[in-house]
Write a protein that holds these residues in place. Sequence first.
Motif, PDB file in Angstrom:
ATOM      1  N   GLU A 223      54.126 133.058  -1.896  1.00 14.21           N
ATOM      2  CA  GLU A 223      53.858 134.462  -1.582  1.00 14.21           C
ATOM      3  C   GLU A 223      52.372 134.806  -1.591  1.00 14.21           C
ATOM      4  O   GLU A 223      51.879 135.501  -0.692  1.00 14.21           O
ATOM      5  CB  GLU A 223      54.601 135.341  -2.596  1.00 14.21           C
ATOM      6  CG  GLU A 223      54.591 136.802  -2.271  1.00 14.21           C
ATOM      7  CD  GLU A 223      55.429 137.593  -3.259  1.00 14.21           C
ATOM      8  OE1 GLU A 223      54.904 138.605  -3.762  1.00 14.21           O
ATOM      9  OE2 GLU A 223      56.576 137.201  -3.530  1.00 14.21           O
ATOM     10  N   ALA A 224      51.620 134.331  -2.574  1.00 14.54           N
ATOM     11  CA  ALA A 224      50.195 134.655  -2.675  1.00 14.54           C
ATOM     12  C   ALA A 224      49.429 134.136  -1.465  1.00 14.54           C
ATOM     13  O   ALA A 224      48.608 134.850  -0.880  1.00 14.54           O
ATOM     14  CB  ALA A 224      49.606 134.089  -3.964  1.00 14.54           C
ATOM     15  N   ALA A 225      49.701 132.898  -1.083  1.00 17.37           N
ATOM     16  CA  ALA A 225      49.007 132.309   0.067  1.00 17.37           C
ATOM     17  C   ALA A 225      49.379 133.027   1.356  1.00 17.37           C
ATOM     18  O   ALA A 225      48.515 133.319   2.184  1.00 17.37           O
ATOM     19  CB  ALA A 225      49.334 130.823   0.175  1.00 17.37           C
ATOM     20  N   GLN A 226      50.647 133.326   1.522  1.00 20.74           N
ATOM     21  CA  GLN A 226      51.087 133.983   2.749  1.00 20.74           C
ATOM     22  C   GLN A 226      50.516 135.392   2.877  1.00 20.74           C
ATOM     23  O   GLN A 226      50.232 135.853   3.987  1.00 20.74           O
ATOM     24  CB  GLN A 226      52.609 133.984   2.838  1.00 20.74           C
ATOM     25  CG  GLN A 226      53.191 132.602   3.091  1.00 20.74           C
ATOM     26  CD  GLN A 226      52.575 131.941   4.320  1.00 20.74           C
ATOM     27  OE1 GLN A 226      52.621 132.478   5.408  1.00 20.74           O
ATOM     28  NE2 GLN A 226      51.973 130.768   4.129  1.00 20.74           N
ATOM     29  N   ALA A 227      50.305 136.061   1.767  1.00 21.95           N
ATOM     30  CA  ALA A 227      49.693 137.396   1.803  1.00 21.95           C
ATOM     31  C   ALA A 227      48.254 137.305   2.307  1.00 21.95           C
ATOM     32  O   ALA A 227      47.807 138.142   3.103  1.00 21.95           O
ATOM     33  CB  ALA A 227      49.742 138.037   0.414  1.00 21.95           C
ATOM     34  N   ILE A 228      47.522 136.291   1.867  1.00 21.60           N
ATOM     35  CA  ILE A 228      46.142 136.099   2.327  1.00 21.60           C
ATOM     36  C   ILE A 228      46.131 135.732   3.806  1.00 21.60           C
ATOM     37  O   ILE A 228      45.341 136.276   4.588  1.00 21.60           O
ATOM     38  CB  ILE A 228      45.416 135.037   1.476  1.00 21.60           C
ATOM     39  CG1 ILE A 228      45.247 135.529   0.040  1.00 21.60           C
ATOM     40  CG2 ILE A 228      44.055 134.678   2.087  1.00 21.60           C
ATOM     41  CD1 ILE A 228      44.753 134.470  -0.937  1.00 21.60           C
ATOM     42  N   VAL A 229      47.009 134.827   4.206  1.00 21.33           N
ATOM     43  CA  VAL A 229      47.086 134.400   5.603  1.00 21.33           C
ATOM     44  C   VAL A 229      47.358 135.593   6.522  1.00 21.33           C
ATOM     45  O   VAL A 229      46.719 135.744   7.566  1.00 21.33           O
ATOM     46  CB  VAL A 229      48.159 133.302   5.788  1.00 21.33           C
ATOM     47  CG1 VAL A 229      48.451 133.051   7.260  1.00 21.33           C
ATOM     48  CG2 VAL A 229      47.724 132.015   5.097  1.00 21.33           C
ATOM     49  N   THR A 230      48.266 136.459   6.121  1.00 24.13           N
ATOM     50  CA  THR A 230      48.593 137.640   6.924  1.00 24.13           C
ATOM     51  C   THR A 230      47.379 138.545   7.109  1.00 24.13           C
ATOM     52  O   THR A 230      47.103 139.025   8.203  1.00 24.13           O
ATOM     53  CB  THR A 230      49.749 138.425   6.280  1.00 24.13           C
ATOM     54  OG1 THR A 230      50.902 137.574   6.244  1.00 24.13           O
ATOM     55  CG2 THR A 230      50.080 139.680   7.052  1.00 24.13           C
ATOM     56  N   GLN A 231      46.619 138.736   6.051  1.00 25.12           N
ATOM     57  CA  GLN A 231      45.414 139.570   6.137  1.00 25.12           C
ATOM     58  C   GLN A 231      44.342 138.911   7.004  1.00 25.12           C
ATOM     59  O   GLN A 231      43.645 139.592   7.754  1.00 25.12           O
ATOM     60  CB  GLN A 231      44.867 139.841   4.745  1.00 25.12           C
ATOM     61  CG  GLN A 231      45.770 140.721   3.895  1.00 25.12           C
ATOM     62  CD  GLN A 231      45.204 140.873   2.507  1.00 25.12           C
ATOM     63  OE1 GLN A 231      44.120 141.420   2.347  1.00 25.12           O
ATOM     64  NE2 GLN A 231      45.921 140.367   1.511  1.00 25.12           N
ATOM     65  N   ILE A 232      44.207 137.607   6.891  1.00 28.29           N
ATOM     66  CA  ILE A 232      43.221 136.874   7.681  1.00 28.29           C
ATOM     67  C   ILE A 232      43.514 137.015   9.165  1.00 28.29           C
ATOM     68  O   ILE A 232      42.612 137.267   9.974  1.00 28.29           O
ATOM     69  CB  ILE A 232      43.176 135.386   7.272  1.00 28.29           C
ATOM     70  CG1 ILE A 232      42.515 135.231   5.905  1.00 28.29           C
ATOM     71  CG2 ILE A 232      42.453 134.539   8.322  1.00 28.29           C
ATOM     72  CD1 ILE A 232      42.628 133.846   5.316  1.00 28.29           C
ATOM     73  N   GLU A 233      44.774 136.882   9.536  1.00 29.55           N
ATOM     74  CA  GLU A 233      45.157 136.949  10.943  1.00 29.55           C
ATOM     75  C   GLU A 233      44.679 138.243  11.596  1.00 29.55           C
ATOM     76  O   GLU A 233      44.286 138.252  12.760  1.00 29.55           O
ATOM     77  CB  GLU A 233      46.661 136.777  11.090  1.00 29.55           C
ATOM     78  CG  GLU A 233      47.123 135.360  10.809  1.00 29.55           C
ATOM     79  CD  GLU A 233      48.627 135.206  10.778  1.00 29.55           C
ATOM     80  OE1 GLU A 233      49.360 136.230  10.797  1.00 29.55           O
ATOM     81  OE2 GLU A 233      49.089 134.050  10.727  1.00 29.55           O
ATOM     82  N   GLY A 234      44.678 139.338  10.851  1.00 29.96           N
ATOM     83  CA  GLY A 234      44.246 140.614  11.389  1.00 29.96           C
ATOM     84  C   GLY A 234      42.747 140.716  11.629  1.00 29.96           C
ATOM     85  O   GLY A 234      42.286 141.624  12.321  1.00 29.96           O
ATOM     86  N   LEU A 235      41.975 139.783  11.073  1.00 30.45           N
ATOM     87  CA  LEU A 235      40.518 139.803  11.221  1.00 30.45           C
ATOM     88  C   LEU A 235      40.000 138.857  12.301  1.00 30.45           C
ATOM     89  O   LEU A 235      38.826 138.918  12.667  1.00 30.45           O
ATOM     90  CB  LEU A 235      39.848 139.424   9.894  1.00 30.45           C
ATOM     91  CG  LEU A 235      40.090 140.353   8.709  1.00 30.45           C
ATOM     92  CD1 LEU A 235      39.478 139.763   7.453  1.00 30.45           C
ATOM     93  CD2 LEU A 235      39.527 141.735   8.999  1.00 30.45           C
ATOM     94  N   LEU A 236      40.857 137.992  12.806  1.00 28.36           N
ATOM     95  CA  LEU A 236      40.394 136.928  13.695  1.00 28.36           C
ATOM     96  C   LEU A 236      40.293 137.353  15.155  1.00 28.36           C
ATOM     97  O   LEU A 236      41.140 138.076  15.667  1.00 28.36           O
ATOM     98  CB  LEU A 236      41.316 135.717  13.583  1.00 28.36           C
ATOM     99  CG  LEU A 236      41.391 135.069  12.206  1.00 28.36           C
ATOM    100  CD1 LEU A 236      42.333 133.881  12.233  1.00 28.36           C
ATOM    101  CD2 LEU A 236      40.015 134.672  11.705  1.00 28.36           C
ATOM    102  N   ALA A 237      39.251 136.828  15.801  1.00 29.38           N
ATOM    103  CA  ALA A 237      39.039 137.067  17.225  1.00 29.38           C
ATOM    104  C   ALA A 237      39.794 136.053  18.082  1.00 29.38           C
ATOM    105  O   ALA A 237      40.090 136.318  19.239  1.00 29.38           O
ATOM    106  CB  ALA A 237      37.549 137.004  17.552  1.00 29.38           C
TER     107      ALA A 237
END
Length: 105
Positions: free
Chosen positions: A74-88
């Motif tokens: 869960e912790a890793a997937q939460a970070i991954v989800t947030q990262i995806e929103g920042l990527l070009a």
Amino acid sequence: MTAQYGFNATLTARPGMGDRLVDLLLTGLDEGSPGASEHCVVYLVSRSASAPDVVHVTEGWTSEEDHHRIFAGEAAQAIVTQIEGLLAKESQYTDYVPVRGKAAF
């Protein structure tokens, strides 16, 4: 422990979002996050010297299985989800088998 599996990831943030991406990636070192796991022996976040929205992550893990297991949490997937929103664009990954080296901070 030594790293038996690792990878480099190159992430390109949307314009002006490089600082936010770096900050978010560094939360991966917080207690309970993937980089704080005993199985993660290298977690290095770097910036491109010429392109501030390009960020590189180098990770070394005790095994590929440990990496996949920790990143399914869960912790890793939460970070991954947030990262995806920042990527070009889609991140680029290069996997490797560490041989030997040194990191001292």
